[in-house]
Scaffold this active site. Structure first.
Site, PDB file in Angstrom:
ATOM      1  N   ASP A 246       0.818  -1.215   0.000  1.00  0.00           N
ATOM      2  CA  ASP A 246       0.000   0.000   0.000  1.00  0.00           C
ATOM      3  C   ASP A 246       0.851   1.264   0.000  1.00  0.00           C
ATOM      4  O   ASP A 246       0.552   2.236  -0.682  1.00  0.00           O
ATOM      5  CB  ASP A 246      -0.903   0.039   1.241  1.00  0.00           C
ATOM      6  CG  ASP A 246      -1.964  -1.035   1.184  1.00  0.00           C
ATOM      7  OD1 ASP A 246      -1.968  -1.799   0.198  1.00  0.00           O
ATOM      8  OD2 ASP A 246      -2.783  -1.098   2.117  1.00  0.00           O
TER       9      ASP A 246
ATOM     10  N   CYS B 248     -23.682 -14.280  37.571  1.00  0.00           N
ATOM     11  CA  CYS B 248     -22.850 -14.519  38.749  1.00  0.00           C
ATOM     12  C   CYS B 248     -23.076 -13.511  39.863  1.00  0.00           C
ATOM     13  O   CYS B 248     -22.496 -13.653  40.939  1.00  0.00           O
ATOM     14  CB  CYS B 248     -21.376 -14.544  38.356  1.00  0.00           C
ATOM     15  SG  CYS B 248     -20.715 -12.922  37.964  1.00  0.00           S
TER      16      CYS B 248
ATOM     17  N   CYS C 162     -19.843  -7.219  33.113  1.00  0.00           N
ATOM     18  CA  CYS C 162     -19.808  -7.919  34.393  1.00  0.00           C
ATOM     19  C   CYS C 162     -18.358  -7.916  34.855  1.00  0.00           C
ATOM     20  O   CYS C 162     -17.449  -8.164  34.070  1.00  0.00           O
ATOM     21  CB  CYS C 162     -20.289  -9.356  34.182  1.00  0.00           C
ATOM     22  SG  CYS C 162     -19.729 -10.497  35.451  1.00  0.00           S
TER      23      CYS C 162
ATOM     24  N   SER D 252     -36.645  -2.773 -15.126  1.00  0.00           N
ATOM     25  CA  SER D 252     -36.553  -3.647 -13.959  1.00  0.00           C
ATOM     26  C   SER D 252     -36.905  -5.062 -14.418  1.00  0.00           C
ATOM     27  O   SER D 252     -37.228  -5.278 -15.583  1.00  0.00           O
ATOM     28  CB  SER D 252     -37.479  -3.168 -12.859  1.00  0.00           C
ATOM     29  OG  SER D 252     -38.788  -3.137 -13.349  1.00  0.00           O
ATOM     30  N   ILE D 253     -36.825  -6.001 -13.507  1.00  0.00           N
ATOM     31  CA  ILE D 253     -37.088  -7.389 -13.903  1.00  0.00           C
ATOM     32  C   ILE D 253     -38.326  -7.889 -13.181  1.00  0.00           C
ATOM     33  O   ILE D 253     -38.584  -7.536 -12.035  1.00  0.00           O
ATOM     34  CB  ILE D 253     -35.937  -8.346 -13.517  1.00  0.00           C
ATOM     35  CG1 ILE D 253     -34.602  -7.611 -13.414  1.00  0.00           C
ATOM     36  CG2 ILE D 253     -35.830  -9.468 -14.518  1.00  0.00           C
ATOM     37  CD1 ILE D 253     -33.489  -8.535 -12.962  1.00  0.00           C
TER      38      ILE D 253
ATOM     39  N   GLU E  35     -27.285 -15.647 -12.938  1.00  0.00           N
ATOM     40  CA  GLU E  35     -26.355 -14.886 -12.096  1.00  0.00           C
ATOM     41  C   GLU E  35     -27.029 -14.481 -10.804  1.00  0.00           C
ATOM     42  O   GLU E  35     -28.228 -14.695 -10.627  1.00  0.00           O
ATOM     43  CB  GLU E  35     -25.809 -13.676 -12.869  1.00  0.00           C
ATOM     44  CG  GLU E  35     -26.861 -12.730 -13.366  1.00  0.00           C
ATOM     45  CD  GLU E  35     -26.396 -11.866 -14.555  1.00  0.00           C
ATOM     46  OE1 GLU E  35     -25.722 -12.397 -15.458  1.00  0.00           O
ATOM     47  OE2 GLU E  35     -26.736 -10.680 -14.576  1.00  0.00           O
TER      48      GLU E  35
ATOM     49  N   LYS F 186     -28.643 -12.099  -7.904  1.00  0.00           N
ATOM     50  CA  LYS F 186     -29.370 -10.835  -7.821  1.00  0.00           C
ATOM     51  C   LYS F 186     -28.831 -10.101  -6.596  1.00  0.00           C
ATOM     52  O   LYS F 186     -29.142 -10.435  -5.463  1.00  0.00           O
ATOM     53  CB  LYS F 186     -30.872 -11.062  -7.709  1.00  0.00           C
ATOM     54  CG  LYS F 186     -31.639  -9.753  -7.770  1.00  0.00           C
ATOM     55  CD  LYS F 186     -33.120  -9.976  -8.002  1.00  0.00           C
ATOM     56  CE  LYS F 186     -33.850  -8.684  -8.331  1.00  0.00           C
ATOM     57  NZ  LYS F 186     -33.781  -7.694  -7.260  1.00  0.00           N
TER      58      LYS F 186
ATOM     59  N   LYS G 181     -31.455 -15.033 -17.368  1.00  0.00           N
ATOM     60  CA  LYS G 181     -31.595 -14.232 -18.588  1.00  0.00           C
ATOM     61  C   LYS G 181     -31.397 -15.159 -19.778  1.00  0.00           C
ATOM     62  O   LYS G 181     -30.481 -15.989 -19.761  1.00  0.00           O
ATOM     63  CB  LYS G 181     -30.527 -13.127 -18.631  1.00  0.00           C
ATOM     64  CG  LYS G 181     -30.636 -12.130 -17.486  1.00  0.00           C
ATOM     65  CD  LYS G 181     -29.445 -11.183 -17.420  1.00  0.00           C
ATOM     66  CE  LYS G 181     -29.620 -10.232 -16.241  1.00  0.00           C
ATOM     67  NZ  LYS G 181     -28.448  -9.381 -15.989  1.00  0.00           N
TER      68      LYS G 181
END
Ligand code: IVH
Length: 708
Positions: free
Chosen positions: A49, A435, A450, A98-99, A135, A137, A314
Site C-alpha cells: 500500500d 454470577c 460484568c 426492472s425485472i 447470475e 441478484k 436471462k
C-alpha cells in the site's frame, strides 16, 4: 513493450523528448490503474500500500505542478469533490428497466420461467433446451456508468428508469469502478450494474456508528443507497462500496458479443468487476439447469460476502432476447427468482441479557419464532443499551428482524404505532444475572460489563467455547450444550481442566453415550497439536483476533517472548497499537493467565515454536525500516531487480530523495537525485555497496537517523 519506469526515469530522458513530465504522468496513471485493478477487482495486490501511495503522491505532485497534465481518468480524481446542494438529473440514453419477480422461491419458479420462454418462442418438446445465463441478484442499487473512449464520464442512478441523478463524484470514490477501461475500448459504452456494500464493510460501518453513539444503518442496501446519494463526498468516501456489472446501456462503436455471458466476459476483460458466481444453464432442470444453480447458490448464500435476494435468469442469446422483447417496463427474457427474505416482522416477547466472553452484557430480544434468511429465529441482538434506546424497542413491540449470512440476527427497528398500552422502559441490571458481580460501564464506552471475570460462569463458558472453536485449537464436539454441562456441573473451571476429562467423567454426563465420550476425548487429544497463532487466539485476549495472533507469532516466534514483552516491543508488531499492546500486557500480567498457559503446556498442548526466521521476522532483516532511492543505471541489476532485493530485505524504495531517505543507490548517469542526496548528506552507495548492505546480518553501515 517497455516496462513502465517506476523510479522517475524521466530525468534520464533526452531533452528533445516530448515533455518527460507528460510521459511520466501517463506512465504513473497506467501503473496506478493496473495496481488498483489488482487490488480492488482481483483482490490480489501487486505492491505494498505504501508503495501505491508513493506513486499516487508523485502523480498528484506532477499534476499540481502541471495542471495541463490532469486527465479526468486520472486515479487522483477519485479524490473528493465538493459538497453539493442537490443532484443534477440525467436522462438515460436507453431506459433502465426492472425485472419481473418470480415469487415462487421453490424449484418450480425456475421451471415456470423456462416453460414461459419456450411457449413464447413457440418451441415444442422436441426442440433443444434454451440456454440461460444465471447470475446472482445483488441487493444494492442499480447504476449506469457511461464511458466515452474508455473514460468514465458519468455515473447515474436508475431513478424512474427514464431519468436518474448524476452521482459521478461519489461513484468516483468507489475503488472497484474503473475510471478507465482496459484494452481496445468502444466509443461509447454504458455499463450497468449494482453498487452494493459488503457485509463486513457494513458491519464495520455500523460498529463505528455504534461506538460513536450514532445512528446505525438498517441493512447494507440502505447504507449503500445512502452513500451513493450523499451530497458530501467526504462522507460518501467513508462508506466503502463495491460494484458488479451485469448489463449494458447505450453502446457505440462496439460489436456487442452474441450472448449475455460472452458480453460479461468482455466487460471483465475491460477491467469491470463481474461476479464469479454465474453460469450458462441449459433449460430448467437437470444437473446443469437453472434449478441446480438456484439451489447451489442458495446453499452458498450465507457464506457470500454480500447480500443477494435471489438469482436472475436471462435468455443468453441476444438474438432470442430481441425476439422476446418487452412487456411494459420489463424484458420478457429475464426473471428474478427470489430466495426467502432476510428481513421479517415479528413480536418481542421479552428482553434478556446475555453475558459474553469479555463480560459484555448484551440485551437480546426474545422473539415470536419467525423464518428469516432461511432459518427460524427466536432471539435477536439489540447490541447495547444505547442502541436499544435509540431504536425504542420495548416488550410487545412489532419489530423488523434481519438475519443475513453468519451474522447474528438483529432487531433493526420497531414498526411504529403497534405498541401495546404501557410497557416500562428496559433497564440494564446492576448485578450480573449469571454470577451476581457488579455491572460497570466505563467512561466513554457504550457497553456494560460484568466484573466477575472467570468467576462468572457465563464468561467461563464463552472462554471455553472460544478456545475450542475451529479457528482456535479446534475441539470437535465441544459445543454449547456440553460446555453448559461441564461448567454447571463443576467439572471444568479453567481451560486446562478440559484436558483432565476422561471417558468416565464424560460418559457420566446426561445424554452422553460411551461412543460420544470417546470421541470427545479423541478430539481433546487431537487439539493438543496446534500452532502458536491458534493457541494465542484461543486464549481470548481482548483485542487479539486471528490476524493479530498471527502477527504476534510471526514476530516473536515463542510464547514466552510474547508473555514477557514490554509494551514497546509489542508496539513494534505490525498493526499492534497502544490499545492492543496494553491489553496483551494486562492479560499476561495476571498470574492466573500465565498459570493457564503453563498448565496447558503441562497437559501436553504443543505447537511448533519457531525461531523468528530472517524471512518471517521483519525486524531482523538487514534493511528493516530503511528507505532507499535508486537513481541511474546500475552495472548488473535492473531497477526491478534492485527493488525486489531491497524489499525482500525489509526495505522500501521511494521515488524521490528527502531528509527521510536512508540511502541513495546511484549508478551510471545518475541525475538530480544524486545531487539532492549530496546536498542533504544522505549516504550514497554504488551497486557493490548495496550488495554489501543486503548481505549483512544487521545494518552494515552505521545507522543514519532520519533528520526530521
Ligand atoms: S438485470 C433488463 N441483473 O434488480 C434487466 N438486475 O428489478 C435489468 N439487480 O434494478 C436488470 N442483480 O438493481 C439485473 N444480476 C442482475 C441483478 C439485477 C441485481 C437489480 C437491479 C435492478 C433490479 C431489477
Amino acid at each position: 513493450m517497455s516496462q513502465p519506469d517506476l523510479f522517475g526515469g524521466s530525468e534520464l530522458a533526452p531533452a528533445s523528448a516530448p515533455s518527460p513530465e507528460a510521459e511520466r504522468a501517463a506512465a504513473l496513471r497506467e501503473l496506478l490503474h493496473a495496481h488498483a485493478h489488482r487490488y480492488y477487482v482481483l483482490d490480489d495486490p501487486s505492491i505494498p500500500d505504501a508503495e501505491y501511495d508513493k506513486l499516487f503522491a508523485e502523480l498528484q505532485a506532477l499534476e499540481a505542478a502541471h495542471p495541463e497534465l490532469l486527465t479526468p481518468d486520472s486515479p487522483t480524481q477519485r479524490v473528493l469533490g465538493k459538497v453539493l446542494d442537490g443532484f443534477t438529473p440525467v436522462r438515460h440514453a436507453v431506459p433502465m428497466l426492472s425485472i419481473r419477480t418470480e415469487t415462487d422461491t421453490e424449484a418450480s419458479g425456475a421451471e415456470a420461467f423456462d416453460a414461459r420462454i419456450r411457449r413464447e418462442l413457440c418451441l415444442t418438446e422436441t426442440d433443444p433446451p434454451v440456454a440461460y445465463a444465471a447470475e446472482l441478484k445483488f441487493d444494492g442499487l442499480a447504476i449506469n456508468l457511461r464511458y466515452e473512449h474508455g473514460v468514465l464520464v458519468t455515473a447515474a442512478t436508475r431513478g424512474d428508469g427514464e431519468q436518474g441523478e448524476d452521482v459521478t463524484q461519489n461513484i468516483r470514490t468507489v475503488g472497484q469502478i474503473p475510471l478507465k477501461l482496459q484494452g481496445a475500448v468502444p466509443e461509447v459504452l454504458e455499463v450497468r450494474g449494482e453498487v452494493y456494500m459488503r457485509r463486513d464493510d457494513f458491519e464495520a460501518l455500523n460498529e463505528r456508528q455504534r461506538e460513536k453513539g450514532e445512528k446505525t444503518f438498517v441493512n447494507p442496501r440502505n447504507a449503500a443507497a445512502g452513500a451513493v446519494r450523499q451530497l458530501d463526498p467526504a462522507i460518501a468516501a467513508q462508506r466503502p462500496l463495491s460494484f458488479f456489472a451485469y448489463g449494458l446501456g447505450e453502446v457505440q462503436g462496439w460489436e456487442v458479443p452474441a450472448t449475455h455471458s460472452a458480453m460479461l466476459d468482455a466487460l471483465q476483460a475491460m477491467g469491470m468487476p463481474v461476479c464469479e458466481h454465474r453460469t450458462v444453464a441449459l433449460g430448467a432442470t437437470g444437473p446443469d439447469g437453472l434449478v441446480a444453480f438456484h439451489q447451489r447458490m442458495g446453499a452458498l448464500r450465507d457464506s457470500l460476502p454480500f447480500d443477494i435476494d435471489g438469482i436472475v435468469y436471462k435468455v443468453d442469446s441476444r438474438a432470442l432476447q430481441e425476439r422476446l422483447g418487452f412487456v411494459s417496463r420489463e424484458p420478457r427474457w429475464a426473471v428474478a427468482h427470489k430466495y426467502p427474505a432476510q428481513e421479517q416482522l415479528t413480536q418481542v416477547d421479552g428482553i434478556d441479557i446475555q453475558v459474553g466472553r469479555t463480560g459484555k452484557l448484551t440485551p437480546v430480544a426474545r422473539l415470536k419464532p419467525v423464518f428469516v434468511g432461511g432459518v427460524t429465529v427466536t432471539n435477536a441482538t439489540l447490541h447495547n443499551l444505547f442502541e436499544l434506546r435509540r431504536k425504542r424497542v420495548r416488550v410487545g413491540d412489532t419489530v423488523i428482524v434481519r438475519r443475513a449470512g453468519d451474522v447474528i440476527p438483529e432487531v433493526v427497528g420497531v414498526v411504529a404505532g403497534e405498541r401495546p398500552a404501557y410497557v416500562p422502559n428496559f433497564r440494564m441490571p446492576v448485578h450480573c444475572p449469571v454470577c451476581g458481580s457488579t455491572v460497570v460501564r466505563e467512561r466513554g464506552e457504550v457497553d456494560h460489563r460484568c466484573t466477575g471475570g472467570l468467576f462468572c460462569a457465563a464468561q467461563r463458558k464463552q472462554a471455553l467455547l472460544h478456545f475450542a472453536q475451529r479457528r482456535a485449537v479446534e475441539i470437535e464436539g465441544l459445543g454449547d450444550k456440553l460446555v453448559d454441562q461441564l461448567v454447571d456441573g463443576g467439572l471444568v473451571r479453567t481451560l486446562p481442566d478440559l484436558y483432565k476429562l476422561g471417558v468416565m467423567k464424560l460418559a457420566a454426563l446426561d445424554r452422553m453415550a460411551d461412543k460420544s465420550a470417546q470421541n470427545i476425548v479423541a478430539a481433546l487429544e487431537k487439539s493438543k497439536q496446534t500452532t502458536l497463532p491458534r493457541f494465542l487466539f484461543g486464549l481470548g485476549i481482548r483485542h487479539v483476533g486471528e490476524a493479530t495472533a498471527k502477527d504476534l507469532a510471526r514476530h516473536f516466534g515463542q510464547i514466552d517472548r510474547i508473555m514477557d514483552a514490554p509494551e514497546e516491543q509489542l508496539l513494534a508488531v505490525r498493526d499492534v497499537g497502544p490499545v492492543v499492546a496494553r491489553s496483551i500486557r494486562t492479560f499476561f500480567d495476571q498470574p492466573h493467565n500465565r498459570e493457564v498457559v503453563e498448565q496447558l503446556r503441562a497437559a501436553g498442548v504443543t505447537w511448533t515454536e519457531h525461531e523468528p526466521s530472517a524471512a518471517a521476522d521483519a525486524a531482523s532483516l538487514p534493511l528493516f525500516g530503511k528507505t532507499l532511492v535508486l537513481t541511474g543505471t546500475l552495472p548488473t541489476l535492473s531497477r526491478e531487480e534492485a527493488k525486489a532485493l531491497i524489499e525482500e530485505a525489509g526495505g522500501k524504495v521511494a521515488g524521490s530523495v528527502s531528509k527521510k531517505t536512508h540511502y541513495v543507490v546511484a549508478g551510471e548517469e545518475a541525475g538530480s537525485k544524486l545531487e539532492k542526496a549530496q546536498t542533504l548528506g544522505v549516504p550514497i552507495l554504488d551497486e557493490a555497496g548495496l550488495q554489501a548492505l543486503l548481505a549483512s546480518p544487521s545494518p552494515a553501515l552505521p545507522e543514519v537517523p532520519p533528520q526530521d
